[in-house]
Design a protein around this motif. Structure first.
Motif, PDB file in Angstrom:
ATOM      1  N   THR A  33      11.489   3.618   2.092  1.00  0.00           N
ATOM      2  CA  THR A  33      10.550   2.496   2.016  1.00  0.00           C
ATOM      3  C   THR A  33      10.721   1.676   0.735  1.00  0.00           C
ATOM      4  O   THR A  33      10.517   0.467   0.757  1.00  0.00           O
ATOM      5  CB  THR A  33       9.097   2.980   2.159  1.00  0.00           C
ATOM      6  OG1 THR A  33       8.828   4.003   1.201  1.00  0.00           O
ATOM      7  CG2 THR A  33       8.844   3.514   3.563  1.00  0.00           C
ATOM      8  N   ASP A  34      11.107   2.316  -0.371  1.00  0.00           N
ATOM      9  CA  ASP A  34      11.313   1.547  -1.607  1.00  0.00           C
ATOM     10  C   ASP A  34      12.454   0.551  -1.436  1.00  0.00           C
ATOM     11  O   ASP A  34      12.352  -0.598  -1.870  1.00  0.00           O
ATOM     12  CB  ASP A  34      11.617   2.479  -2.788  1.00  0.00           C
ATOM     13  CG  ASP A  34      10.375   3.239  -3.242  1.00  0.00           C
ATOM     14  OD1 ASP A  34       9.266   2.804  -2.898  1.00  0.00           O
ATOM     15  OD2 ASP A  34      10.528   4.260  -3.927  1.00  0.00           O
ATOM     16  N   ARG A  40      11.260  -2.265   0.840  1.00  0.00           N
ATOM     17  CA  ARG A  40      10.427  -3.215   0.087  1.00  0.00           C
ATOM     18  C   ARG A  40      11.304  -4.167  -0.737  1.00  0.00           C
ATOM     19  O   ARG A  40      11.034  -5.360  -0.823  1.00  0.00           O
ATOM     20  CB  ARG A  40       9.460  -2.474  -0.830  1.00  0.00           C
ATOM     21  CG  ARG A  40       8.276  -1.883  -0.125  1.00  0.00           C
ATOM     22  CD  ARG A  40       7.278  -1.262  -1.107  1.00  0.00           C
ATOM     23  NE  ARG A  40       6.204  -0.618  -0.402  1.00  0.00           N
ATOM     24  CZ  ARG A  40       6.151   0.692  -0.128  1.00  0.00           C
ATOM     25  NH1 ARG A  40       7.108   1.494  -0.532  1.00  0.00           N
ATOM     26  NH2 ARG A  40       5.136   1.184   0.543  1.00  0.00           N
ATOM     27  N   TYR A  83       1.478  -1.636   6.651  1.00  0.00           N
ATOM     28  CA  TYR A  83       1.308  -0.849   5.428  1.00  0.00           C
ATOM     29  C   TYR A  83       1.175   0.637   5.749  1.00  0.00           C
ATOM     30  O   TYR A  83       1.732   1.476   5.047  1.00  0.00           O
ATOM     31  CB  TYR A  83       0.096  -1.333   4.630  1.00  0.00           C
ATOM     32  CG  TYR A  83       0.232  -2.750   4.122  1.00  0.00           C
ATOM     33  CD1 TYR A  83       1.356  -3.158   3.395  1.00  0.00           C
ATOM     34  CD2 TYR A  83      -0.741  -3.702   4.376  1.00  0.00           C
ATOM     35  CE1 TYR A  83       1.496  -4.464   2.935  1.00  0.00           C
ATOM     36  CE2 TYR A  83      -0.611  -5.006   3.928  1.00  0.00           C
ATOM     37  CZ  TYR A  83       0.506  -5.378   3.206  1.00  0.00           C
ATOM     38  OH  TYR A  83       0.643  -6.667   2.762  1.00  0.00           O
ATOM     39  N   GLU A  84       0.449   0.957   6.824  1.00  0.00           N
ATOM     40  CA  GLU A  84       0.307   2.359   7.231  1.00  0.00           C
ATOM     41  C   GLU A  84       1.655   2.952   7.625  1.00  0.00           C
ATOM     42  O   GLU A  84       1.989   4.079   7.262  1.00  0.00           O
ATOM     43  CB  GLU A  84      -0.687   2.482   8.392  1.00  0.00           C
ATOM     44  CG  GLU A  84      -2.124   2.229   7.977  1.00  0.00           C
ATOM     45  CD  GLU A  84      -3.079   2.101   9.150  1.00  0.00           C
ATOM     46  OE1 GLU A  84      -2.640   2.178  10.324  1.00  0.00           O
ATOM     47  OE2 GLU A  84      -4.285   1.899   8.895  1.00  0.00           O
ATOM     48  N   ASN A 134       3.706   3.599   4.558  1.00  0.00           N
ATOM     49  CA  ASN A 134       3.259   4.810   3.857  1.00  0.00           C
ATOM     50  C   ASN A 134       3.753   6.072   4.537  1.00  0.00           C
ATOM     51  O   ASN A 134       4.105   7.047   3.869  1.00  0.00           O
ATOM     52  CB  ASN A 134       1.728   4.840   3.741  1.00  0.00           C
ATOM     53  CG  ASN A 134       1.216   3.865   2.700  1.00  0.00           C
ATOM     54  OD1 ASN A 134       1.923   3.525   1.761  1.00  0.00           O
ATOM     55  ND2 ASN A 134      -0.003   3.410   2.870  1.00  0.00           N
ATOM     56  N   LYS A 135       3.791   6.068   5.859  1.00  0.00           N
ATOM     57  CA  LYS A 135       4.282   7.225   6.618  1.00  0.00           C
ATOM     58  C   LYS A 135       5.804   7.251   6.699  1.00  0.00           C
ATOM     59  O   LYS A 135       6.393   8.297   6.948  1.00  0.00           O
ATOM     60  CB  LYS A 135       3.702   7.218   8.035  1.00  0.00           C
ATOM     61  CG  LYS A 135       2.222   7.474   8.083  1.00  0.00           C
ATOM     62  CD  LYS A 135       1.716   7.420   9.508  1.00  0.00           C
ATOM     63  CE  LYS A 135       0.199   7.578   9.549  1.00  0.00           C
ATOM     64  NZ  LYS A 135      -0.334   7.346  10.880  1.00  0.00           N
TER      65      LYS A 135
END
Length: 66
Positions: free
Chosen positions: A4-5, A8, A33-34, A37-38
């Motif tokens: 995810t980083d 982003r 966003y959820e 996060n997962k």
């Protein structure tokens, strides 16, 4: 597991917001966003992001091994 980083960073490099990417893949920003996060997205959502963000090596981001 999705990196995810890195995702982003690619979103930022393309001068897009996470909310705009969410809109493009057909989900709400909250759901996006959820999912970030997962670290889990559906294959159809991944496909849209690959094309939208011009990701050259999607395996490295979306199918990364821990």
């Amino acid at each position: 597991m999705i990196k995810t980083d890195e995702l982003r960073g690619i979103i930022a490099k393309n001068n897009l917001s996470q909310a705009k990417v969410a809109e493009e893949i057909g989900i709400t920003p909250k759901t996006f966003y959820e999912k970030m996060n997962k670290g889990v997205f559906g294959s159809d959502e991944i496909e849209v992001m690959i094309h939208l963000l011009k990701i050259e090596n999607p395996v490295d981001i979306f199918f990364a091994k821990e």
